[in-house]
Write a protein that holds these residues in place. Structure first.
Motif, PDB file in Angstrom:
ATOM      1  N   ALA A 223       4.826 -10.194   5.731  1.00  0.00           N
ATOM      2  CA  ALA A 223       3.478 -10.602   6.120  1.00  0.00           C
ATOM      3  C   ALA A 223       3.117 -10.016   7.489  1.00  0.00           C
ATOM      4  N   ASN A 235      -5.497  -7.836   1.226  1.00  0.00           N
ATOM      5  CA  ASN A 235      -4.781  -9.104   1.034  1.00  0.00           C
ATOM      6  C   ASN A 235      -4.388  -9.231  -0.437  1.00  0.00           C
ATOM      7  N   GLY A 315       2.368 -16.056  -0.015  1.00  0.00           N
ATOM      8  CA  GLY A 315       2.798 -16.659   1.233  1.00  0.00           C
ATOM      9  C   GLY A 315       3.620 -17.908   0.986  1.00  0.00           C
ATOM     10  N   PRO A 325      -0.248 -12.329   3.552  1.00  0.00           N
ATOM     11  CA  PRO A 325       1.011 -12.210   2.806  1.00  0.00           C
ATOM     12  C   PRO A 325       1.216 -10.778   2.301  1.00  0.00           C
TER      13      PRO A 325
END
Length: 465
Positions: A223, A235, A315, A325
């Motif tokens: 991350a 993302n 995540g 993440p």
């Protein structure tokens, strides 16, 4: 001897407490096919077949044998046969000995998975509904018919009990292919799953298939701080959400042409016309605006495909941090009906995601099970419906296929059988969950129904020519 005597004997078996005693003993064997202890798992599964199923089949005059699974690590099978004569119909019946994990810590106080507890009409215990209670009903009904007819059925009987249904029935289809001649029959009569509702006896003639798949977006190996890199780095969770939204819309409609079935056949539409879904005291409230527009709840459940997102993660879901993440994934499932190109699901997903700008989303196809459906207007189906109506005084519900998935393809596709399932549970039985239970009034009626059905199979004046 009259048909009614076989039914009366089945009732006596229930009312005397003998059925409860047999089921109590069977529930006590922890046949968890998903147990993480392979040695103990195999011991318990084999024990159930040797101590419970083989003696029950022997009482029916069957020769029995335990067959090892053709798939390494899979549980064993019981095969039992009784041949009364050439020219007689042959029925294959099926059950599964295994259950899902007991999860004793999740059952409410006073209940536990391996001890049958009676509270009013509810008999609690793992396997009471799925499937020990159901195959126990069928074997007991056969026994009462045999006794009433003085040691004869009037048909040939074959029995198969597997021990891996809850793990996808590994080896069952391969075994049916290997033993095609030995298992040859005119029809399958078996029991699993729920009735359409507790009060209404039900027939279903197959099941929806299923295709498990995972969508995975793996963009980075770690991350990155969302303040320092937000707006600059793609993302993966957002990408995954966007990809999913192109597959199924916010009201549950499937958007990928290759994942949609053909139109519902007229015979299926007719069979579903009078089938209510839900409405029981423990049933969830149906969302009328969910799923394929223009279909009734029964058509959406039985006659159409559904795409479900079972889980998705990115995540740390329970303790989020201010970071983008590196990966995200979603485990999904497509429930399919007959006519769907299940083998082409992976290709259809890949082409669709690429066309919508998501080449970074990987598609992993998992376990598959084929959809099956016997003809609702077939002669054996009409015969079975008439038998149930004769016993209960009311026409049963006829579902062209179950909404869930069972290994019916082994019998319909490999053995080419007309498949008739007579479920002895109900939708709120908590199968696969804590506090699983069998309803005593349903089990009692089921014994009458199955005694009547097997009696009629042995009566040449009632069965199809």
């Amino acid at each position: 001897m009259p048909r009614s005597e076989a039914i009366d004997r089945a009732l006596e078996y229930f009312d005397s407490g003998a059925f409860l005693t047999d089921l109590e003993r069977r529930v006590a064997i922890p046949t968890e096919s998903q147990s993480q202890n392979p040695v103990e798992r195999q011991r318990q599964l084999r024990s159930y077949l040797t101590t419970e199923m083989a003696p029950a089949a022997a009482r029916l005059g069957c020769t029995t044998r335990i067959v090892d699974n053709p798939v390494a690590g899979g549980g064993p099978f019981l095969i039992a046969t009784r041949h009364e004569g050439e020219g007689l119909p042959t029925v294959l019946t099926y059950g599964h000995a295994d259950v899902v994990p007991g999860e004793a810590h999740r059952w409410r106080s006073g209940l536990e998975p391996w001890r049958l507890v009676v509270e009013g009409d509810r008999w609690y215990g793992r396997g009471t509904a799925d499937n020990k209670g159901q195959h126990s009903v069928n074997l007991a009904a056969l026994e009462q018919v045999l006794r009433t007819r003085g040691g004869s059925f009037g048909f040939n009987l074959k029995v198969i009990v597997e021990t891996g249904e809850e793990t996808g029935s590994p080896g069952l289809r391969a075994l049916c292919a290997q033993l095609r001649d030995e298992l040859a029959a005119d029809l399958l009569i078996a029991s699993d799953g729920p009735r359409i509702s507790a009060p209404r006896p039900t027939l279903f003639l197959g099941s929806r298939g299923s295709v498990a798949f995972t969508l995975r977006v793996a963009l980075r190996d770690r991350a990155h701080h969302s303040g320092n890199w937000g707006g600059l780095l793609r993302n993966p969770a957002t990408v995954l959400a966007g990809a999913l939204a192109t597959l199924v819309d916010g009201r549950g409609k499937i958007l990928v042409p290759g994942l949609r079935p053909p139109s519902i056949p007229p015979g299926v539409t007719k069979a579903l016309a009078d089938l209510p879904v839900g409405g029981g005291p423990d049933d969830p409230v149906i969302d009328e605006d969910w799923g394929e527009p223009g279909l009734t709840p029964a058509e959406r459940l039985v006659g159409w495909n559904t795409l479900e997102v079972l889980s998705l993660a990115a995540g740390n879901p329970d303790t989020p941090v201010n970071a983008i993440p590196g990966t995200a994934h979603a485990h999904c499932q497509l429930r399919t009906v007959v006519g769907t190109d299940a083998e082409g699901v992976g290709k259809a997903l890949r082409a669709h995601l690429d066309a919508h700008g998501f080449p970074m989303v990987d598609v992993e196809i998992g376990r598959q099970m084929s959809a099956t459906r016997s003809d609702p207007d077939g002669p054996w189906v009409r015969w079975a419906a008439q038998s149930l109506a004769r016993t209960t005084g009311a026409a049963p519900a006829i579902m062209p296929n179950l909404g869930g998935s069972i290994p019916n393809d082994a019998f319909a596709d490999e053995l080419g059988l007309c498949t008739i399932w007579v479920p002895h549970s109900y939708p709120a039985c908590a199968q696969h969950a804590p506090d699983e239970h069998l309803l005593a009034p349903v089990a009692r009626e089921a014994l009458q129904i199955m005694a009547g059905l097997f009696w009629d199979l042995g009566d040449p004046s009632t069965r199809p020519l």
